[in-house]
Write a protein that holds these residues in place. Sequence first.
Motif, PDB file in Angstrom:
ATOM      1  N   LEU A  52       0.810  -1.124  -0.054  1.00  0.00           N
ATOM      2  CA  LEU A  52      -0.032  -0.029  -0.033  1.00  0.00           C
ATOM      3  C   LEU A  52       0.669   1.308   0.154  1.00  0.00           C
ATOM      4  O   LEU A  52       0.611   2.308  -0.791  1.00  0.00           O
ATOM      5  N   LYS A  53       1.947   1.188   0.629  1.00  0.00           N
ATOM      6  CA  LYS A  53       2.901   2.412   0.626  1.00  0.00           C
ATOM      7  C   LYS A  53       3.449   2.648  -0.691  1.00  0.00           C
ATOM      8  O   LYS A  53       3.648   3.895  -1.231  1.00  0.00           O
ATOM      9  N   MET A  54       3.750   1.594  -1.497  1.00  0.00           N
ATOM     10  CA  MET A  54       4.462   1.461  -2.636  1.00  0.00           C
ATOM     11  C   MET A  54       3.386   2.110  -3.612  1.00  0.00           C
ATOM     12  O   MET A  54       3.823   3.086  -4.614  1.00  0.00           O
ATOM     13  N   SER A  55       2.274   1.786  -3.329  1.00  0.00           N
ATOM     14  CA  SER A  55       1.001   2.063  -4.617  1.00  0.00           C
ATOM     15  C   SER A  55       0.752   3.409  -4.200  1.00  0.00           C
ATOM     16  O   SER A  55       0.453   4.158  -5.246  1.00  0.00           O
ATOM     17  N   SER A  56       0.684   4.011  -3.021  1.00  0.00           N
ATOM     18  CA  SER A  56       0.613   5.466  -2.653  1.00  0.00           C
ATOM     19  C   SER A  56       1.621   6.359  -3.444  1.00  0.00           C
ATOM     20  O   SER A  56       1.362   7.575  -3.742  1.00  0.00           O
ATOM     21  N   ALA A  57       2.870   5.944  -3.515  1.00  0.00           N
ATOM     22  CA  ALA A  57       3.864   6.507  -4.212  1.00  0.00           C
ATOM     23  C   ALA A  57       3.496   6.779  -5.606  1.00  0.00           C
ATOM     24  O   ALA A  57       4.091   7.609  -6.188  1.00  0.00           O
ATOM     25  N   LEU A  58       2.705   5.690  -6.174  1.00  0.00           N
ATOM     26  CA  LEU A  58       2.486   5.725  -7.661  1.00  0.00           C
ATOM     27  C   LEU A  58       1.294   6.879  -7.955  1.00  0.00           C
ATOM     28  O   LEU A  58       1.222   7.201  -9.085  1.00  0.00           O
ATOM     29  N   GLY A  59       0.926   7.005  -6.775  1.00  0.00           N
ATOM     30  CA  GLY A  59      -0.446   8.183  -6.953  1.00  0.00           C
ATOM     31  C   GLY A  59      -1.803   7.587  -6.522  1.00  0.00           C
ATOM     32  O   GLY A  59      -1.966   6.524  -5.861  1.00  0.00           O
ATOM     33  N   THR A  60      -2.629   8.611  -6.238  1.00  0.00           N
ATOM     34  CA  THR A  60      -4.071   8.070  -5.844  1.00  0.00           C
ATOM     35  C   THR A  60      -4.739   7.124  -6.750  1.00  0.00           C
ATOM     36  O   THR A  60      -5.345   6.088  -6.334  1.00  0.00           O
ATOM     37  N   ALA A  76       1.922  -8.290  -6.109  1.00  0.00           N
ATOM     38  CA  ALA A  76       1.236  -7.126  -6.160  1.00  0.00           C
ATOM     39  C   ALA A  76      -0.238  -7.388  -6.260  1.00  0.00           C
ATOM     40  O   ALA A  76      -1.154  -6.944  -5.566  1.00  0.00           O
ATOM     41  N   SER A  77      -0.750  -8.544  -7.167  1.00  0.00           N
ATOM     42  CA  SER A  77      -2.002  -8.826  -7.246  1.00  0.00           C
ATOM     43  C   SER A  77      -2.499  -9.114  -6.031  1.00  0.00           C
ATOM     44  O   SER A  77      -3.875  -8.868  -5.533  1.00  0.00           O
ATOM     45  N   SER A  78      -2.113 -10.296  -5.087  1.00  0.00           N
ATOM     46  CA  SER A  78      -2.684 -10.741  -3.836  1.00  0.00           C
ATOM     47  C   SER A  78      -2.910  -9.488  -2.763  1.00  0.00           C
ATOM     48  O   SER A  78      -3.767  -9.479  -2.219  1.00  0.00           O
ATOM     49  N   HIS A  79      -1.902  -8.781  -2.692  1.00  0.00           N
ATOM     50  CA  HIS A  79      -1.875  -7.676  -1.959  1.00  0.00           C
ATOM     51  C   HIS A  79      -2.823  -6.550  -2.093  1.00  0.00           C
ATOM     52  O   HIS A  79      -3.606  -6.164  -1.300  1.00  0.00           O
ATOM     53  N   CYS A  80      -3.024  -6.548  -3.446  1.00  0.00           N
ATOM     54  CA  CYS A  80      -4.101  -5.429  -4.042  1.00  0.00           C
ATOM     55  C   CYS A  80      -5.403  -6.062  -3.803  1.00  0.00           C
ATOM     56  O   CYS A  80      -6.414  -5.186  -3.152  1.00  0.00           O
ATOM     57  N   ASP A  81      -5.515  -7.253  -3.872  1.00  0.00           N
ATOM     58  CA  ASP A  81      -6.973  -7.995  -3.672  1.00  0.00           C
ATOM     59  C   ASP A  81      -7.267  -7.794  -2.040  1.00  0.00           C
ATOM     60  O   ASP A  81      -8.242  -7.511  -1.788  1.00  0.00           O
ATOM     61  N   ALA A  82      -6.130  -7.988  -1.301  1.00  0.00           N
ATOM     62  CA  ALA A  82      -6.383  -7.710   0.319  1.00  0.00           C
ATOM     63  C   ALA A  82      -6.775  -6.187   0.432  1.00  0.00           C
ATOM     64  O   ALA A  82      -7.822  -6.200   1.356  1.00  0.00           O
ATOM     65  N   GLY A  83      -6.337  -5.325  -0.042  1.00  0.00           N
ATOM     66  CA  GLY A  83      -6.654  -3.906  -0.110  1.00  0.00           C
ATOM     67  C   GLY A  83      -8.023  -3.716  -0.343  1.00  0.00           C
ATOM     68  O   GLY A  83      -8.903  -2.834   0.042  1.00  0.00           O
ATOM     69  N   ILE A  84      -8.399  -4.256  -1.619  1.00  0.00           N
ATOM     70  CA  ILE A  84      -9.948  -4.126  -1.986  1.00  0.00           C
ATOM     71  C   ILE A  84     -10.628  -4.870  -1.202  1.00  0.00           C
ATOM     72  O   ILE A  84     -11.663  -4.303  -0.760  1.00  0.00           O
ATOM     73  N   GLN A  85     -10.616  -6.043  -0.687  1.00  0.00           N
ATOM     74  CA  GLN A  85     -11.473  -6.784   0.447  1.00  0.00           C
ATOM     75  C   GLN A  85     -11.508  -5.880   1.611  1.00  0.00           C
ATOM     76  O   GLN A  85     -12.726  -5.810   2.325  1.00  0.00           O
ATOM     77  N   ALA A  86     -10.426  -5.101   2.014  1.00  0.00           N
ATOM     78  CA  ALA A  86     -10.572  -4.356   3.250  1.00  0.00           C
ATOM     79  C   ALA A  86     -11.297  -3.010   2.989  1.00  0.00           C
ATOM     80  O   ALA A  86     -11.443  -2.168   3.862  1.00  0.00           O
ATOM     81  N   GLY A  87     -11.605  -2.658   1.585  1.00  0.00           N
ATOM     82  CA  GLY A  87     -12.260  -1.495   1.522  1.00  0.00           C
ATOM     83  C   GLY A  87     -11.260  -0.365   1.284  1.00  0.00           C
ATOM     84  O   GLY A  87     -11.568   0.908   1.413  1.00  0.00           O
ATOM     85  N   LEU A  88      -9.974  -0.337   1.301  1.00  0.00           N
ATOM     86  CA  LEU A  88      -9.072   0.716   1.060  1.00  0.00           C
ATOM     87  C   LEU A  88      -8.645   0.944  -0.443  1.00  0.00           C
ATOM     88  O   LEU A  88      -8.395   2.094  -0.537  1.00  0.00           O
ATOM     89  N   LEU A  89      -9.034   0.023  -1.276  1.00  0.00           N
ATOM     90  CA  LEU A  89      -8.726   0.325  -2.746  1.00  0.00           C
ATOM     91  C   LEU A  89      -9.936  -0.186  -3.455  1.00  0.00           C
ATOM     92  O   LEU A  89     -10.870  -0.701  -2.748  1.00  0.00           O
ATOM     93  N   THR A  90     -10.117   0.329  -4.505  1.00  0.00           N
ATOM     94  CA  THR A  90     -11.310   0.072  -5.501  1.00  0.00           C
ATOM     95  C   THR A  90     -10.687  -0.101  -6.833  1.00  0.00           C
ATOM     96  O   THR A  90      -9.618   0.451  -7.342  1.00  0.00           O
ATOM     97  N   SER A  91     -11.358  -1.092  -7.569  1.00  0.00           N
ATOM     98  CA  SER A  91     -10.998  -0.968  -9.000  1.00  0.00           C
ATOM     99  C   SER A  91     -12.043  -0.465  -9.846  1.00  0.00           C
ATOM    100  O   SER A  91     -11.993  -0.327 -11.203  1.00  0.00           O
ATOM    101  N   ASP A  92     -12.959   0.343  -9.339  1.00  0.00           N
ATOM    102  CA  ASP A  92     -14.000   1.018 -10.132  1.00  0.00           C
ATOM    103  C   ASP A  92     -13.325   2.588  -9.905  1.00  0.00           C
ATOM    104  O   ASP A  92     -13.978   3.276  -9.489  1.00  0.00           O
ATOM    105  N   VAL A  93     -12.386   2.624 -10.892  1.00  0.00           N
ATOM    106  CA  VAL A  93     -11.904   4.102 -11.135  1.00  0.00           C
ATOM    107  C   VAL A  93     -12.813   5.085 -11.606  1.00  0.00           C
ATOM    108  O   VAL A  93     -12.791   6.365 -11.319  1.00  0.00           O
ATOM    109  N   GLN A  94     -13.581   4.489 -12.612  1.00  0.00           N
ATOM    110  CA  GLN A  94     -14.248   5.560 -13.196  1.00  0.00           C
ATOM    111  C   GLN A  94     -15.579   6.096 -12.265  1.00  0.00           C
ATOM    112  O   GLN A  94     -15.782   7.453 -12.421  1.00  0.00           O
TER     113      GLN A  94
END
Length: 110
Positions: A52-60, A76-94
């Motif tokens: 999540l720290k690395m991701s935040s360095a890439l931008g919002t 990257a895939s499994s950690h991002c999936d964990a972030g999505i499950q926790a509600g911290l990330l979304t794949s619905d950027v639109q």
Amino acid sequence: QEDDLLRYDKLIGQWKCDPHMAQQHPLLRAPFLGDLFTAKILDMPDDVQETLKMSSALGTIFSKHMLSKIMGQEEASSHCDAGIQAGLLTSDVQKEYGVVNDEQMLAFRH
């Protein structure tokens, strides 16, 4: 269950917590919503926190593809999936940010 303290309601696009839980759990009496996000992040495994720290360095809004170049696709895939499950990330950027949807793009919830 502690994971249920703070949830992102996709239908209304807002963070919500159970009012009954808010009265009983000291974490939900935090003066700033940012404290709740911090607690949710700190509850994640250390390796996911680092992602999540690395991701935040890439931008919002960031590319999962770019993140996988930095740290490896599987991690990257499994950690991002964990972030999505926790509600911290979304794949619905639109919906979240009004940018063109691309399955490789992820965004931090706001």
